[in-house]
Scaffold this active site. Structure first.
Site, PDB file in Angstrom:
ATOM      1  N   HIS A  69       0.835  -1.212   0.000  1.00 18.24           N
ATOM      2  CA  HIS A  69       0.000   0.000   0.000  1.00 18.24           C
ATOM      3  C   HIS A  69       0.868   1.260   0.000  1.00 18.24           C
ATOM      4  O   HIS A  69       0.670   2.167  -0.817  1.00 18.24           O
ATOM      5  CB  HIS A  69      -0.931   0.035   1.211  1.00 18.24           C
TER       6      HIS A  69
ATOM      7  N   SER B 214      -4.067   1.220  -4.506  1.00 17.68           N
ATOM      8  CA  SER B 214      -3.507  -0.053  -4.029  1.00 17.68           C
ATOM      9  C   SER B 214      -4.585  -1.091  -3.738  1.00 17.68           C
ATOM     10  O   SER B 214      -4.280  -2.175  -3.257  1.00 17.68           O
ATOM     11  CB  SER B 214      -2.659   0.189  -2.769  1.00 17.68           C
TER      12      SER B 214
ATOM     13  N   GLU C 282      -5.618   9.655   0.510  1.00 13.88           N
ATOM     14  CA  GLU C 282      -5.978   8.227   0.539  1.00 13.88           C
ATOM     15  C   GLU C 282      -7.096   7.850  -0.429  1.00 13.88           C
ATOM     16  O   GLU C 282      -7.035   6.804  -1.067  1.00 13.88           O
ATOM     17  CB  GLU C 282      -6.368   7.796   1.961  1.00 13.88           C
TER      18      GLU C 282
ATOM     19  N   HIS D  96       1.414   5.363  -2.626  1.00  7.91           N
ATOM     20  CA  HIS D  96       1.848   6.732  -2.318  1.00  7.91           C
ATOM     21  C   HIS D  96       3.077   7.201  -3.082  1.00  7.91           C
ATOM     22  O   HIS D  96       3.154   8.359  -3.482  1.00  7.91           O
ATOM     23  CB  HIS D  96       2.167   6.861  -0.821  1.00  7.91           C
TER      24      HIS D  96
HETATM   25 FE    FE Z   1      -1.862   5.362   2.985  1.00 10.56          FE
END
Ligand code: FE
Ligand code: PHE
Length: 262
Positions: free
Chosen positions: A128, A193, A174, A133
């Site tokens: 993730h 993700s 997010e 990110h």
């Molecule tokens: Fe995160």
């Protein structure tokens, strides 16, 4: 979450929570599981991820084969936007997190999920954190915005407003969507993700897709254990930068007295 309930090994972390990545310590099975996660997501991102993310991942082809070496990625990142990756045991306290961002350091969890968690994991893992990110940290505007967010986090702590600011992170970094000429696309790491929510957030008629609205976001509660009921859509990272630039001090003071949206 209490530290005692977190999975990572915090015993070797310093006060900034940074640890060694210990790349040689990953097993062949872990690299293989990471590669499987990468391959599944790679089939989805051309259709569902924002152009900035897609452009950045093209320059990170080694990250498709195995769990990436953070020091090598950091070298490229430093040149591109001045950021680097630091390894951490998992979730870290707000002050440590904001301090890293305010110094252009992005904390990435060292451990990988277990095979039975292929589709869903509660705590962020290296897949993730990295896949979601890190590519966007190569985008100059996004990178600058996240640096400003870090400084804003330290300020929000002094103003007792971290919960309001955390909602902004949730609905942008997010779970944010972006308008593009091809249609709505995901830039939030939790979406990029995710094996299921990435297609859902773009294609499914059920969730609301509202235009970015700072005050509305700061008053909106979120659920961490199911697909989102609403997403907020930005026009561009420039818009996100512009709309989060004003001093939040009076905004926090004003919103504090208003009810939450449900
Ligand atoms: Fe995160
Ligand atoms: N402008 C915000 C403040 O004054 C800081 C911030 C910038 C927060 C960007 C989030 C994102 O507190």
């Amino acid at each position: 979450m209490k530290a005692s309930e977190l999975r990572g090994d915090y015993s070797r972390a310093g006060s900034d929570y940074v640890v060694e990545q210990d790349w040689p310590g990953y097993s062949p099975e872990e690299h293989a599981l990471y590669r499987k996660l990468f391959e599944r997501q790679s089939k989805l991102v051309p259709r569902y991820a924002c152009p900035e993310w897609i452009e950045a991942i093209a320059g990170l082809e080694s990250a498709a084969r195995e769990i990436p070496r953070f020091d090598r990625i950091s070298k490229k990142l430093r040149v591109a936007t001045g950021w680097q990756i630091v390894a951490v045991p998992g979730l870290i306290p707000d002050d440590a997190f904001f301090t890293h961002l305010a110094n252009r350091r992005f904390p990435v969890t060292v451990w990988l999920r277990r095979p039975e968690e292929f589709d869903y994991i509660v705590e962020p893992d290296v897949f993730h954190d990295f896949f979601g990110h890190v590519p966007l940290l190569f985008d100059r505007v996004y990178a600058d915005h996240l640096y400003e967010y870090g400084k804003g986090g330290l300020k929000a702590m002094r103003l007792d407003a971290v919960r309001m600011l955390a909602r902004l992170y949730w609905f942008t970094i997010e779970f944010g969507l972006m308008k593009t000429p091809a249609g709505v696309r995901a830039y939030g790491a939790g979406l990029i993700s995710s094996g299921g929510e990435l297609a859902y957030c773009v294609d499914d008629p059920k969730p609301q897709r509202l235009p970015f609205d700072l005050e509305r976001i700061m008053r909106t509660e979120y659920q961490i254990d199911r697909y989102q009921e609403r997403y907020f859509v930005i026009d561009s990272f420039e818009q996100l930068m512009r709309e989060t630039a004003p001093d939040f001090t009076p905004i926090y003071a004003h919103l504090r007295n208003l009810p939450l949206w449900t």
